[in-house]
Design an enzyme around this catalytic site. Structure first.
Site, PDB file in Angstrom:
ATOM      1  N   ASP A   1      -6.262  -7.012   4.210  1.00  0.00           N
ATOM      2  CA  ASP A   1      -7.433  -6.224   3.364  1.00  0.00           C
ATOM      3  C   ASP A   1      -8.231  -7.337   2.966  1.00  0.00           C
ATOM      4  O   ASP A   1      -9.481  -7.281   3.100  1.00  0.00           O
ATOM      5  CB  ASP A   1      -6.972  -5.466   2.478  1.00  0.00           C
ATOM      6  CG  ASP A   1      -8.003  -4.682   1.802  1.00  0.00           C
ATOM      7  OD1 ASP A   1      -8.847  -4.153   2.251  1.00  0.00           O
ATOM      8  OD2 ASP A   1      -8.003  -4.771   0.347  1.00  0.00           O
TER       9      ASP A   1
ATOM     10  N   LYS B   1       3.316 -15.114   2.290  1.00  0.00           N
ATOM     11  CA  LYS B   1       3.379 -15.825   0.910  1.00  0.00           C
ATOM     12  C   LYS B   1       4.934 -16.376   0.856  1.00  0.00           C
ATOM     13  O   LYS B   1       5.787 -15.732  -0.136  1.00  0.00           O
ATOM     14  CB  LYS B   1       3.124 -14.953  -0.090  1.00  0.00           C
ATOM     15  CG  LYS B   1       2.805 -15.678  -1.637  1.00  0.00           C
ATOM     16  CD  LYS B   1       1.708 -17.148  -1.613  1.00  0.00           C
ATOM     17  CE  LYS B   1       1.804 -17.642  -3.043  1.00  0.00           C
ATOM     18  NZ  LYS B   1       1.253 -18.870  -3.215  1.00  0.00           N
TER      19      LYS B   1
ATOM     20  N   TYR C   1       0.897  -1.381   0.082  1.00  0.00           N
ATOM     21  CA  TYR C   1      -0.057  -0.121   0.114  1.00  0.00           C
ATOM     22  C   TYR C   1       0.705   1.189  -0.192  1.00  0.00           C
ATOM     23  O   TYR C   1       0.451   2.302  -0.630  1.00  0.00           O
ATOM     24  CB  TYR C   1      -0.926  -0.002   1.307  1.00  0.00           C
ATOM     25  CG  TYR C   1      -2.245  -0.666   1.045  1.00  0.00           C
ATOM     26  CD1 TYR C   1      -2.350  -1.860   0.617  1.00  0.00           C
ATOM     27  CD2 TYR C   1      -3.311  -0.017   1.472  1.00  0.00           C
ATOM     28  CE1 TYR C   1      -3.575  -2.526   0.528  1.00  0.00           C
ATOM     29  CE2 TYR C   1      -4.592  -0.655   1.252  1.00  0.00           C
ATOM     30  CZ  TYR C   1      -4.701  -1.915   0.793  1.00  0.00           C
ATOM     31  OH  TYR C   1      -6.058  -2.469   0.427  1.00  0.00           O
TER      32      TYR C   1
ATOM     33  N   ASP D   1     -12.142  -9.076   4.693  1.00  0.00           N
ATOM     34  CA  ASP D   1     -13.358  -8.875   4.370  1.00  0.00           C
ATOM     35  C   ASP D   1     -13.956 -10.452   4.193  1.00  0.00           C
ATOM     36  O   ASP D   1     -15.131 -10.615   4.624  1.00  0.00           O
ATOM     37  CB  ASP D   1     -13.606  -8.566   2.661  1.00  0.00           C
ATOM     38  CG  ASP D   1     -13.737  -7.319   2.583  1.00  0.00           C
ATOM     39  OD1 ASP D   1     -13.276  -6.182   3.543  1.00  0.00           O
ATOM     40  OD2 ASP D   1     -14.235  -7.009   1.684  1.00  0.00           O
TER      41      ASP D   1
ATOM     42  N   ASP E   1      -3.109 -18.275   0.475  1.00  0.00           N
ATOM     43  CA  ASP E   1      -3.860 -18.721  -0.331  1.00  0.00           C
ATOM     44  C   ASP E   1      -4.561 -19.964   0.342  1.00  0.00           C
ATOM     45  O   ASP E   1      -5.802 -20.172   0.553  1.00  0.00           O
ATOM     46  CB  ASP E   1      -3.335 -19.551  -1.677  1.00  0.00           C
ATOM     47  CG  ASP E   1      -2.097 -20.223  -1.571  1.00  0.00           C
ATOM     48  OD1 ASP E   1      -1.476 -20.098  -0.193  1.00  0.00           O
ATOM     49  OD2 ASP E   1      -1.433 -20.830  -2.434  1.00  0.00           O
TER      50      ASP E   1
HETATM   51  C1  IPM Z   1     -10.390  -1.371   3.966  1.00  0.00           C
HETATM   52  C2  IPM Z   1     -10.680  -0.703   2.446  1.00  0.00           C
HETATM   53  C3  IPM Z   1      -9.584   0.452   2.444  1.00  0.00           C
HETATM   54  C4  IPM Z   1      -8.200  -0.587   2.346  1.00  0.00           C
HETATM   55  C5  IPM Z   1      -9.663   0.995   1.076  1.00  0.00           C
HETATM   56  C6  IPM Z   1     -11.284   1.784   0.910  1.00  0.00           C
HETATM   57  C7  IPM Z   1      -8.658   1.975   0.781  1.00  0.00           C
HETATM   58  O1  IPM Z   1     -11.031  -1.851   2.052  1.00  0.00           O
HETATM   59  O2  IPM Z   1     -10.409  -0.485   5.151  1.00  0.00           O
HETATM   60  O3  IPM Z   1     -10.358  -2.508   4.097  1.00  0.00           O
HETATM   61  O4  IPM Z   1      -7.728  -1.079   1.243  1.00  0.00           O
HETATM   62  O5  IPM Z   1      -7.670  -0.458   3.451  1.00  0.00           O
HETATM   63 MG    MG Z   2     -11.119  -3.527   2.479  1.00  0.00          MG
END
Ligand code: IPM
Ligand code: MG
Length: 368
Positions: free
Chosen positions: A252, A196, A146, A256, A228
């Protein structure tokens, strides 16, 4: 109930999309806490994301940064929207998010994925796979690909090439590992480090440093997993995890995935700590498709306030009460559309869900 000594200051950044809507219930809770003298707190508001670009030309105005610097904690809604997708990279709302995380030095992003038993039927996974799920994703937040340099898009011999750099220094890895081990000590004492290392040098170093820091924590178990495989194990048998620590990009993605295990991404809060000022935000985004319709789930935002109370204001008691209030409302069968399923008695909107949590919070607070 103890009274906080020093008056604390927090910065509120509702942002874009559903951000301002899910902030509604949080404001009522804050006003109540202060009105009742439960906490000694003041707040100011600031602009971030698309709305900040609209009003000031920048997604993260200097005024917001200054306000954050004089706050003990920052509570953020969400940033972004289709209107801003075509802006140049530096002006995109997401830049503000990365900018404030970096500015605050909030290198440790905690994303607890806990299943409220009432929501077992709302998950897309079988209840027997996810019942009692309680894992903590610790995502490194201010390094990795990032922020790595060099980065950019160049044209060479008429051909465009985009590139980024995945890079982690030893101290960066060591400090996130210590956060993970410290957290594990208060939990089930198991850390899974995800990398990884079969392909990436940055991961080879990651693993080496993880093993070195582990020596300071002989009472905690450490294992390593390739990313993975971790993605697969998260849907196969997520209960094997206690604390899962990983770099920025892997974190990230995996967070999710972990969020969906709990029924909906609308349930997951996050705390970004490590700097002087903590940053608290739901992990769902601005959800422009449902913004302004009073259907967004405000629970992740409310649970983010709980994390703020716990980690920045040292009020674990209040955080626990707020989490209990959320749990009680779910027990009553109230659901926003994203978490409907078995046990749903009534589908409610953002505001009504907020009203119920607020009423429940007042009740549990009075009982204390
Ligand atoms: C998160 C989001 C952010 C990230 C984006 C919106 C920049 O996906 O907080 O997980 O990738 O960190
Ligand atoms: Mg995210």
């Amino acid at each position: 109930m103890k009274n906080a000594e020093r008056k604390r200051k927090i910065l509120l950044l509702p942002g874009d999309g559903i951000g301002p809507e899910v902030f509604g219930p949080v404001m009522r809770i804050l006003e109540h806490l202060v009105g009742w003298g439960v906490v000694s707190l003041e707040w100011e508001e600031g602009l971030i994301g698309g709305i900040a670009t609209d009003r000031t030309g920048l997604p993260l105005p200097a005024d917001t940064v200054e306000k954050a610097d004089r706050s003990d904690a920052v509570l953020l809604g969400a940033v972004g929207g289709p209107k801003y997708d075509t802006l140049p990279y530096e002006k995109r709302p997401e830049r503000a998010l990365l900018g404030i995380r970096e500015h605050l030095g909030a290198f440790a992003n905690l994303r607890p994925a806990r299943l409220f038993p009432e929501l077992a039927g709302a998950s897309t996974l079988k209840p027997e796979v996810i019942s009692d799920l309680d894992l903590m994703v610790v995502r490194e937040l201010t390094g990795g690909i990032y922020f790595g340099k060099p980065r950019g898009i160049v044209t060479e011999d008429g051909v465009r090439r985009g590139f980024n750099t995945e890079s982690y220094s030893e101290p960066e890895i060591a400090r996130i590992m210590r956060v993970a081990f410290d957290l594990a000590r208060k939990r089930r004492k198991k850390v899974t480090s995800v990398d990884k290392a079969n392909v990436l040098e940055s991961s080879v170093l990651w693993r080496e440093v993880a093993n070195a820091i582990h020596k300071e924590y002989p009472d905690v178990e450490l294992s390593h997993m390739y990313v993975d495989n971790a993605a697969m194990q998260l849907v196969r048998n997520p209960r094997q995890f206690d604390v899962l620590v990983t770099g920025n990009l892997f974190g990230d993605i995996l967070s999710d995935e972990a969020a969906q295990l709990t029924g909906s991404i609308g349930m997951l809060a996050s705390a970004s700590i490590g700097g002087k000022t903590g940053l608290y935000e739901p992990i769902h985004g601005s959800a422009p498709d449902i913004a302004g319709k009073d259907i967004a789930n405000p629970l992740a935002m409310i649970l983010s306030l709980a994390l703020l109370l716990r980690y920045s204001l040292d009020r674990d008691d209040l955080a626990g009460l707020l989490e209990t209030a959320v749990r009680n409302v779910l027990k009553e069968g109230l659901r926003t559309t994203d978490i409907q399923g078995d046990g749903t008695k009534k589908i409610v909107g953002t505001r009504e869900m907020g009203d119920h949590v607020f009423a429940e919070f007042k009740k549990v607070l009075e009982k204390k």
